[in-house]
Write a protein that holds these residues in place. Structure first.
Motif, PDB file in Angstrom:
ATOM      1  N   TYR A  74       0.834  -1.202   0.000  1.00  0.00           N
ATOM      2  CA  TYR A  74       0.000   0.000   0.000  1.00  0.00           C
ATOM      3  C   TYR A  74       0.866   1.248   0.000  1.00  0.00           C
TER       4      TYR A  74
ATOM      5  N   ARG B 244      -4.553   6.947  -3.198  1.00  0.00           N
ATOM      6  CA  ARG B 244      -4.030   5.774  -2.492  1.00  0.00           C
ATOM      7  C   ARG B 244      -4.010   4.626  -3.492  1.00  0.00           C
TER       8      ARG B 244
ATOM      9  N   VAL C 100      -2.448   0.392  -4.385  1.00  0.00           N
ATOM     10  CA  VAL C 100      -2.067  -0.903  -3.826  1.00  0.00           C
ATOM     11  C   VAL C 100      -1.573  -1.813  -4.941  1.00  0.00           C
TER      12      VAL C 100
ATOM     13  N   PHE D  87      -8.429  -0.427  -1.350  1.00  0.00           N
ATOM     14  CA  PHE D  87      -7.305   0.492  -1.443  1.00  0.00           C
ATOM     15  C   PHE D  87      -6.865   1.028  -0.081  1.00  0.00           C
TER      16      PHE D  87
ATOM     17  N   GLN E 238      -5.254   0.625   3.487  1.00  0.00           N
ATOM     18  CA  GLN E 238      -4.343  -0.244   4.225  1.00  0.00           C
ATOM     19  C   GLN E 238      -5.091  -0.753   5.452  1.00  0.00           C
TER      20      GLN E 238
ATOM     21  N   PRO F  38      -1.023   4.368   5.115  1.00  0.00           N
ATOM     22  CA  PRO F  38      -0.086   3.938   4.070  1.00  0.00           C
ATOM     23  C   PRO F  38       1.103   4.884   3.976  1.00  0.00           C
TER      24      PRO F  38
END
Length: 195
Positions: free
Chosen positions: A69, A78, A80, A138, A140, A145
């Protein structure tokens, strides 16, 4: 001969210019070189000094939520990397449309329904695309993250991602070379390496 002299001069000028762009110093006469050395073309590959430690971005809670992440430096996105499955990004708000100029009005979600795209993804073997995915994919699972710094590369589990101030966020499948680059101003279906 008159006709051959300009070709010789032009050929020597091309060899001389090629020698200027070549980072390798040779002791041979430039007239003996017929092609640039192979080492001059390998600079297109990313260098290891731009890689971050992937372990610093990894979170494992269960098989569904394990991944690498990261957040953009602005905090607006964000992203991943789901090991050997897919890599993608979503707005940090996680709701509504993705906010990328040129994104389609609707995409087909996992249930086969039309939905507004809120993500951009690339699969291990699939083409990159806009998608509609749950925001929790998405997020964490624990903690915040880590930010992926500008011009650094996170390479993990079959994917490669980076963030550049000039081009935006870019990710690709290392198996196929397929990827995306996007910012709020648009998206392209190719990976863009960092400078």
């Amino acid at each position: 001969m008159r006709g051959s002299r300009p070709l010789f001069v032009l050929g020597a000028a091309v060899v001389a210019l090629a020698g200027c762009s070549n980072p390798i110093v040779t002791t041979k006469e430039t007239s003996e070189q017929t092609a640039p050395p192979v080492a001059a073309t390998t600079s297109a590959r990313p260098s290891n000094d731009k890689l971050v430690n992937a372990f610093d971005f990894y979170t494992r809670t269960d098989d569904v939520r394990s991944g690498y992440y990261f957040a953009s430096p602005s905090g607006s996105w964000r992203c991943v990397i789901v090991p050997r499955t897919w890599a993608g990004c979503q707005s940090s708000s996680g709701t509504g449309r993705i906010g990328v100029t040129g994104a389609p009005d609707t995409v087909t979600d996992a249930d086969g329904q039309s939905a507004a795209p809120n993500s951009i993804v690339v699969g291990t073997q699939e083409d990159p695309q806009f998608a509609s995915l749950p925001a929790e994919q998405f997020k964490q699972p624990s903690g915040t993250p880590k930010t992926l710094p500008f011009n650094k590369i996170l390479a993990a589990a079959g994917f490669r991602c980076n963030i550049s101030q000039q081009t935006g966020i870019s990710c690709m499948s290392e198996q196929t070379g397929k990827g995306f680059t996007f910012s709020t101003t648009g998206a392209s279906w190719q990976y863009t390496d960092v400078p």
